[in-house]
Design a protein around this motif. Structure first.
Motif, PDB file in Angstrom:
ATOM      1  N   ASN A   1       0.841  -1.186   0.000  1.00  0.00           N
ATOM      2  CA  ASN A   1       0.000   0.000   0.000  1.00  0.00           C
ATOM      3  C   ASN A   1       0.883   1.245   0.000  1.00  0.00           C
ATOM      4  O   ASN A   1       1.731   1.408   0.876  1.00  0.00           O
TER       5      ASN A   1
ATOM      6  N   PHE B   1       0.419   3.441   3.428  1.00  0.00           N
ATOM      7  CA  PHE B   1       0.664   2.874   4.753  1.00  0.00           C
ATOM      8  C   PHE B   1       1.904   1.993   4.804  1.00  0.00           C
ATOM      9  O   PHE B   1       2.551   1.884   5.836  1.00  0.00           O
ATOM     10  N   ARG B   2       2.238   1.335   3.714  1.00  0.00           N
ATOM     11  CA  ARG B   2       3.377   0.435   3.762  1.00  0.00           C
ATOM     12  C   ARG B   2       4.634   1.074   3.171  1.00  0.00           C
ATOM     13  O   ARG B   2       5.712   0.945   3.708  1.00  0.00           O
TER      14      ARG B   2
ATOM     15  N   ALA C   1      -6.557   4.555   1.192  1.00  0.00           N
ATOM     16  CA  ALA C   1      -5.833   5.178   2.297  1.00  0.00           C
ATOM     17  C   ALA C   1      -6.299   6.603   2.495  1.00  0.00           C
ATOM     18  O   ALA C   1      -6.534   7.056   3.624  1.00  0.00           O
TER      19      ALA C   1
ATOM     20  N   VAL D   1      -1.761   0.711  11.739  1.00  0.00           N
ATOM     21  CA  VAL D   1      -1.545  -0.221  10.629  1.00  0.00           C
ATOM     22  C   VAL D   1      -0.347  -1.132  10.920  1.00  0.00           C
ATOM     23  O   VAL D   1      -0.411  -2.351  10.731  1.00  0.00           O
TER      24      VAL D   1
END
Lengths: 355, 213, 331, 463, 195
Positions: free
Chosen positions: B19, B22-23, B144, B193
């Motif tokens: 993502n 978020f990642r 997101a 998250v």
């Protein structure tokens, strides 16, 4: 329509002007760059652990490019990285070293090794050694305050909560040597992961001094030296030193050690197994065996009994290659000598799964 | 069948494993700037998805033609073209949204997500996969944005998509829709998250262990 | 007899007079007169807010540390100080939940999440106050009229002042009103008498360094003097030096907030820079920024941001420091 | 005459006065000899001595039993007469083992023949240095730096000032104090001898003003010598630190990493001066020293102790530890080492044995609150709180950059830390790590050079 | 003169790119681990921004507007910036290898540093008809200085946090973001300073 044409034209013009500009700048400020350096940096692990002796992966990449370091300089990357690096600089990858891991050369857990006093200060081994040389009675003992834990970039070493001594996670350890360098007591050492026996004590003292302090320290009794049939053990500074070239991995030293300072990989101890279909009953193995573990009449199939230590001396001697060395399933019976027990012990691990 | 499954995997990759927000923590500028209201989040997400999909597709198609050395300028031109198109389209059809997103629409050009995908994916993969990757990444980004902007709008103005949601007695916490709130809420969301991912990995690992035993 | 002696590093003596707890206790003692004054002027509402803020702060610290399985350090009293300072930065009319939210923000978000005591890089109470102010500007307006001493009678309704000492249409208050604290304002900002007493106590006890308050107040004095050109006159309203120094949170900030160890520079010169910087930013915001009548918290927060940088730039030179020898000169 | 300078930082521990009050009025008494002594062969900074005796040898008091090896070394002498039991490693105060000569006392106290220097006024620098080496003279204030080295001035260095260190800023200790009262004349004579030998213009005597009687005694002892100045210095820990003392008395700053010598100053302790006097005028090597026993003991005292006497013996003579004693210190409470056993021998550098009860020193560390007290009291103007954090994160390079090597380990930072952090210990750790790294680096370079030289040789040979 | 001062104060404090406009966040979070590199990044951005302001102004006013090609602003500007960054990279590589190594991957990232494009567009939209040439350059430089201030101060904060005991789960982006949030609160005091 003209709008589009103008737009395209302007864009093309801008592109042209700038590409000329870039070309000019490129000419003026051209730097002879070694692309190999970047390629090498790319294949290095990038942990910046310093295990290679240089200040991080960038420095190593520089060094390799400059010819100051060899292709297999990175201990973490191992052979895989070495091969890639070698391909880039066009040399031989060199031989892969034996797979090593950091080993804690001390078993003086809190219940075995006495403490001298109540230590009050910074939780750090180097700091603790400054105070009366650490609070363990044995001056060679692991202090267990975790300096190595903080030095490890791979989360591979931890202080055991109960025994207060360092433990290495061999799966994660990359043998970068950071912990070895940082340990003030030198209780860490890089050793091949496959060693059958290790001396897990560094107490270079008279036996009575050691046994005063620690239940599992080497007392220099020399039993191991005497029991070794292959002259692989010599004594130095009240400690046994194993000649790895002579050691056969019979683990007899570990078996006889009265304190346990000589550690043996007894879980992976081997046993000779004679293939009954191949054995021609020549009796060479019986002759070679130093442990009275092989019996059998000439011309009849030979048997191995529980006394076998797995030294493997018989294996190369067998003219028909009938002997293998599987991992044994249960503890060796030291009393089993030829004629005292049945020779049916050796059940290889893979075949021995019940049902 | 496997082809389809593969594409699906690529798509889900953008939403979960990689993502972008978020990642990978890419494209922070628009994420923080326009997530004050859900409709802005959706608008931005869709606009970015549009650019992402088409730039991925075009770059993937041209990947064998564009020389390695000038790839960055080429990407810039391709991306900038689609951004200009989106900009014009939005000005024409959703002027209000376009107005509220303001300078951040042309700034899609410099959104690191698009660059990163062009460089690390589209330039190396076939068109179909690139397109799906663009879709997945865009969807991940949009999701997101929606998540962050709904939290911020809900707490910061007490509304969702402009409609009053919170009870009248709720005093909206205005700071959340101001710049500090953006930073802090995204930080907190990232914490959540990260914790969730960690828990999931642990769960997976323990399941794998159980299975092997 | 085998006794187990304790072995530790030298020195084996400690200054028994200082400990974190003792320092915090001193700050609390210094804050108490102001707390009493705020209750005197603003009545039960003030007491309420003080209690809510302190209790929530302590509880937040305790539960956070329990939850994250840390050693609880509530007994060092730092949470109490944070709670008190936060309450001092609230108006009497603020609802209790504002104090509670503020305390949780201050303790958890600003302090504990960055590692707890000594690790936060911004003043927890001030951040909390600012967040509250940016969130609920109307609820945080400091326009409750004090009802000095008659709070039992007036407990029913809070009288609202038409104008505060600072702001768009500053009301005129006499110097004595400003000094004694009989003016609308945040709980702990109004009574300058007790603030100065507390400040002197801290200075005498050696808890705070004189440099920050001195540089802060001194610079503010000079700047306002240059700008307004008059020390004090009744006609000039708020446009004079003393009025500016005695209104708003300047004194509270100078003695209790800017001097916060954790968020102010360590070196002596750094502390001077801190004071001067606070006063300058405060001056700019008060004079040039119409949207915030009071800039003290922003000024201190801004300098908090710069503190690590100041620290880095003002590291003292070691005694006998020699510049690294140039090659060839030898060591 | 000389302006007094106040060094930066420093502290005023209450124990500096209260602790000293325990023993400062007690005259020096001779401690009965123990039945057995263990004399370490390394009692100085530098190379250990070579043992001159073996098991069974008969020794007399003052006989050299350890021969100095190398330049930075000083001889070791037997402190009792008797028989050598063994030469074996014993644990010393730092917890490490060092070879010691163990001697059984025959209580006859027979001395070797002592030969005083015939013409003390004619001693030159070289001769006095040799004398110091053979008499085992080291810094008796605690640093134990061999005096032979201190006295050998490089020809390019001009020394104009000799400082007699009588500051004794360490709380509880009063050994130097009593020594100055008892042997003021000898101390002054010792200093004069050195002054003449090294041709030094002036002698400054620095004594903290909490010892007015010592100031008086010393002033009286040197009143005939105009080159002597006795200065009463404010009681201010660490006034007795070498760099601080030099700055206080002369206003000169000893450069970072340098010696007082570089600033034209030699600093010696009053005890060392006394020992020098004895070596010159009595021919007597260092076999004893004054040791203060104080704190939680039944009978605090100042003892004249033979080197090698176990701590146990001192404590026994003083009536033993009080039950509340929790820490036993070899030295004073600010810089002394905590010991965990009582069989440790007294060495030349030990000026006191202090027993302390449980104090706030044993409180647990809490987070640094950045109050800045540590850096304001640091006499070397460091920022210990930051150095401490760097050490704990293993960032030794950065700590080195910030000057941790300047730390004199005086303990002022730890003393004043409200969070009770072990700042001194972490600075010391950093110093140790950095020193070791430097040593390793030097060794590596040396090996590298050797390798290169070998390669060059091979090449040339090939040519 | 006064308007230039306003632009400077506005660029550095009030409308700080990072703290109130969310521009250049990638670089702000990425290159703020060490003060020295943060300063280098700030300098590089300042340099690029000043020149970019100049060039984009010229292109905007002497090319795009006369030809009515305002809609091509984005594409033209980004091209200019890309070229400029590339040149800066080459110049740095030649003149200061250490700075080049330190800034490493982040130099190309200035291309995608939205602050640069943001300031270029801002120059044309901030006031009716856009800033004039000098104002544009001043605005670009001031904005970049504001960026430098923010990133250097933030780097110093992060260095301090690094030697502190921040919980493990706050490491990296969450901690950086929340820290930046707290920092931006301090900058909020300036909002409203200039209308």
């Amino acid at each position: 329509m003209t709008g589009i044409l103008i737009g395209t034209g302007v864009l093309a013009a801008i592109a042209l002007v700038f590409s000329l500009l870039l070309t000019a700048v490129n000419k003026v400020f051209a730097v002879p760059s070694d692309t190999r350096r970047d390629q090498i940096r790319e294949v290095l692990p990038g942990a910046n652990c310093g295990g290679c002796g240089f200040a991080g992966c960038d420095a190593l990449a520089d060094a390799i490019t400059a010819g100051k370091a060899i292709a297999n300089a990175c201990p973490v990357g191992g052979l895989a990285v070495a091969q890639k690096v070698a391909a880039i600089i066009g040399t031989d990858a060199g031989e892969q070293e034996v797979h090593k891991v950091a080993t804690v050369v001390c078993q003086g857990t809190i219940d075995r090794c006495k403490t001298k006093f109540t230590y009050h200060g910074i939780e750090d081994c180097i700091a603790a050694t400054l105070i009366n040389d650490g609070n363990r009675a044995c001056q060679y003992a692991c202090l267990g305050l975790g300096t190595c834990v903080r030095a490890c970039k791979f989360d591979a070493i931890h202080i055991d909560e109960y025994s207060k001594i360092a433990r290495v996670d061999t799966d994660k350890c990359t043998a970068c040597g950071a912990c070895v360098a940082v340990c003030p007591k030198n209780v860490l050492d890089l050793q091949p992961i496959t060693l059958p026996v290790r001396v897990l004590c560094r107490a270079e003292e008279e036996g009575y001094l050691v046994s005063d302090n620690c239940k599992i320290g080497c007392i220099g009794c020399e039993l191991c030296k005497n029991v070794c049939k292959f002259n692989a053990i010599a004594m130095a500074n009240h400690l046994p030193v194993i000649d790895r070239g002579l050691c056969t991995g019979c683990m007899m030293c570990a078996e006889v050690c009265p304190t346990g300072a000589m550690w043996g990989d007894l879980d992976n101890r081997r046993i000779a197994l004679i293939d009954r279909d191949l054995c021609i009953g020549c009796g060479i193995c019986k002759k070679v065996c130093q442990f009275e573990a092989i019996s059998g009449e000439r011309k009849s199939i030979h048997e191995v009994n529980e006394a076998c230590t797995g030294c493997g001396q018989c294996v190369p001697k067998c003219p028909v290659k009938a002997i293998t060395l599987p991992i044994r399933q249960h503890v060796r019976d030291a009393n089993a000598k030829v004629g005292t027990s049945e020779g049916v012990a050796a059940i290889p691990k893979d075949e021995a799964q019940p049902n | 069948m496997s082809e389809k499954k593969n594409l699906r995997k690529i798509f889900m990759n953008g939403i979960l494993d990689e993502n972008p927000t978020f990642r990978m923590v890419l494209g922070m500028c628009p994420t923080l700037a326009i997530s004050t209201a859900v409709n802005q989040g959706i608008g931005m997400g869709l606009a970015t998805t549009f650019v992402l999909v088409f730039s991925n597709l075009v770059i993937s198609l041209l990947r064998n033609i564009i020389p390695e050395k000038v790839r960055i300028p080429s990407f810039v031109v391709v991306i900038a073209t689609f951004v200009t198109i989106v900009d014009q389209l939005m000005k024409a059809f959703v002027p209000a949204l376009s107005q509220s997103l303001g300078v951040y629409i042309p700034l899609i050009v410099v959104n690191c997500i698009i660059f990163a995908r062009a460089e690390s994916y589209a330039f190396k993969q076939p068109p179909m996969a690139s397109l799906v990757d663009g879709l997945g990444m865009g969807a991940g980004f949009t999701l997101a944005l929606i998540l962050l902007s709904s939290v911020r709008e809900l707490l910061g103005s007490g509304t969702l998509m402009g409609a009053q949601v919170m009870p009248a007695s709720y005093h909206p916490m205005a700071i959340i829709i101001r710049p500090p709130g953006g930073f802090i809420m995204l930080g907190l969301l990232l914490l959540v998250v990260n914790a969730a991912v960690k828990a999931m990995q642990k769960h997976k690992a323990s399941r794998a262990k159980e299975e092997s035993v | 007899m085998q006794r187990k002696l304790v072995v530790s590093s030298s020195p084996h003596l400690r200054n028994e007079g200082v400990s974190t707890r003792r320092l915090m206790l001193d700050v609390i003692i210094a804050l108490l007169p102001t707390a009493v004054a705020s209750v005197w002027f603003f009545g039960g509402a003030a007491l309420n807010l003080l209690l809510v803020a302190v209790i929530t702060a302590v509880a937040a610290e305790y539960f956070y540390q329990k939850l994250t399985k840390q050693k609880t350090t509530v007994s060092d009293l730092s949470a109490v100080v944070t709670g008190m300072l936060l309450a001092f930065n609230l108006p009497a009319s603020a609802p209790w939940w504002i104090a509670a939210i503020g305390s949780v923000i201050a303790i958890v978000l600003v302090k504990q999440m960055f590692g707890g005591m000594g690790q936060n890089f911004m003043n927890p109470a001030l951040i909390a106050r600012t967040i509250l102010m940016l969130s609920w500007a109307s609820l945080m307006a400091a326009n409750v009229l004090p009802h000095a001493g008659q709070w039992v009678a007036a407990a029913g309704a809070d009288a609202v002042a038409s104008a505060t000492p600072l702001g768009e249409n500053p009301a005129s208050y006499s110097l004595w009103q400003l000094f004694s604290g009989n003016i609308p304002g945040m709980l702990g900002e109004t009574c300058k008498l007790t603030l100065i007493l507390g400040g002197i106590y801290l200075l005498v006890r050696g808890v705070i360094d004189w440099r920050i308050p001195a540089a802060f107040i001194g610079t503010a004095f000079v700047l306002f003097w240059i700008y307004y050109g008059t020390l004090y006159s009744v006609e000039s309203g708020s446009a004079n030096v003393l009025y500016q120094l005695l209104s708003g949170g300047l004194l509270l900030g100078a003695f209790f907030m800017a001097t916060d160890y954790v968020t102010s520079p360590v070196s002596p010169w750094g502390r001077v820079i801190m004071g001067v910087g606070c006063a300058s930013v405060l001056f700019v915001i008060r004079v040039y920024n119409p949207s915030y009548p009071e800039g003290c918290s922003f000024a201190i927060l801004f300098m908090n941001v710069l503190t690590p940088l100041i620290d880095k730039l003002t590291v003292p030179k070691p005694f006998g420091y020699v510049k690294p020898a140039k090659p060839g000169k030898g060591a | 005459m000389s302006l007094f300078h106040v060094f930066p930082g420093g502290i005023h521990p209450r124990e500096g006065i209260n602790g000293k009050a325990v023993t400062c009025a007690l005259p020096i008494e001779e401690l009965p000899q123990p039945s057995r002594v263990a004399i370490p062969l390394l009692q100085h900074i530098g190379t250990p001595c070579k043992s001159l005796v073996v098991k069974g040898d008969k020794v007399k008091v003052g006989m050299m039993i350890g021969e100095p090896v190398g330049f930075v070394s000083a001889a070791v002498h037997s402190s009792v007469s008797g028989t050598v039991v063994d030469v074996q490693p014993c644990i010393l105060a730092n917890g490490l083992q060092q070879p010691c000569v163990i001697i059984d006392n025959d209580f006859k106290d027979t001395w070797v023949e002592l030969t005083p220097v015939a013409e003390p006024d004619k001693l030159d620098g070289k001769a006095i240095s040799q004398l110091a080496r053979n008499a085992g003279l080291v810094g008796l204030g605690g640093a134990t730096f061999p005096h032979a080295v201190k006295y050998s001035l490089p020809p390019d260095k001009k020394v104009d000032t000799l400082i007699l260190n009588g500051a004794e800023c360490e709380p509880y200790l009063s050994a130097d104090h009593r020594l100055m009262l008892a042997y003021a004349r000898e101390i002054v004579t010792g200093a004069q001898t050195l002054q003449h030998a090294l041709k030094i213009e002036r002698v400054l005597v620095g004594i903290e003003d909490n010892k007015p009687d010592a100031i008086e005694a010393m002033t009286k002892a040197c009143e005939n010598d105009p080159t002597f100045t006795v200065t009463a210095m404010p009681t201010h820990y660490p006034q007795g630190g070498e760099k601080q003392l030099v700055y206080s008395l002369t206003g000169r700053t000893v450069k970072s990493g340098g010696l007082p010598l570089d600033s034209g100053v030699i600093v010696i302790n009053v005890g060392s001066s006394h020992a020098l006097y004895r070596a010159v005028y009595e021919g007597r090597p260092v076999v004893d020293r004054v040791v203060t026993v104080s704190g939680c003991v039944k009978k605090p005292a100042n003892y004249l102790v033979r080197i090698g006497t176990p701590v146990e013996w001192l404590l026994e003579t003083s009536g033993g530890l009080l039950p509340q004693a929790r820490t036993l210190l070899y030295g004073g409470p600010m810089m002394g080492m905590a010991i965990n056993r009582e069989d440790i021998p007294i060495t030349k550098g030990c000026s006191g044995i202090t027993a302390l009860e449980k104090s706030s020193a044993l409180e647990n560390e809490s987070n640094c609150i950045r109050c800045g007290r540590c850096s304001s009291v640091c006499p070397m103007c460091l920022v210990p709180s930051v150095l401490d954090k760097l050490m704990r994160k293993g960032m030794y390079d950065e700590a080195e950059r910030q000057g941790v090597m300047n730390c004199i380990e005086c303990g002022a930072c730890t003393w004043s830390c409200p969070a009770k952090r072990q700042l001194t210990q972490s600075c010391r750790t950093s110093k140790k790590v950095i020193t070791e790294r430097r040593r390793a680096e030097a060794a590596r370079q040396k090996a590298e050079e050797a390798r290169r030289a070998a390669a060059v040789a091979v090449q040339e040979e090939a040519k | 003169m006064n308007s230039l001062l306003l632009i400077i104060v506005g660029g550095v404090l009030v409308n700080n790119f990072v703290m109130s406009k969310f521009l250049g966040i990638c670089a702000f979070l990425g290159v703020s681990k060490k003060t020295e590199t943060a300063l280098g990044m700030g300098m590089a951005v300042t340099f690029v921004m000043a020149i970019a302001s100049l060039f984009t102004y010229l292109v905007q006013h002497y090319l795009l507007i006369p030809l009515h090609l305002e809609y091509m602003q984005t594409i033209a500007f980004i091209l200019i910036i890309a070229v400029l960054v590339q040149s800066v990279e080459m110049v740095l590589k030649k003149t200061s290898r250490s700075l080049y190594l330190a800034l490493g991957v982040y130099l190309p990232l200035i291309t995608t540093n939205c602050a640069v494009l943001g300031v270029a567009i801002n120059n044309t939209t901030a006031v009716e008809g856009g800033y004039n040439l000098i104002q544009s350059v001043v605005n670009g430089t001031a904005g970049a200085l504001g960026f430098t201030l923010a990133i250097v101060a933030f780097a110093a904060i992060r260095e301090r946090l690094e030697i502190g005991n921040m919980p493990k789960w706050m490491d990296g982006f969450p901690g950086a973001l929340i820290g930046a949030g707290l920092m931006s609160i301090a900058f909020q005091g300036f909002s409203g300073l200039i209308h």
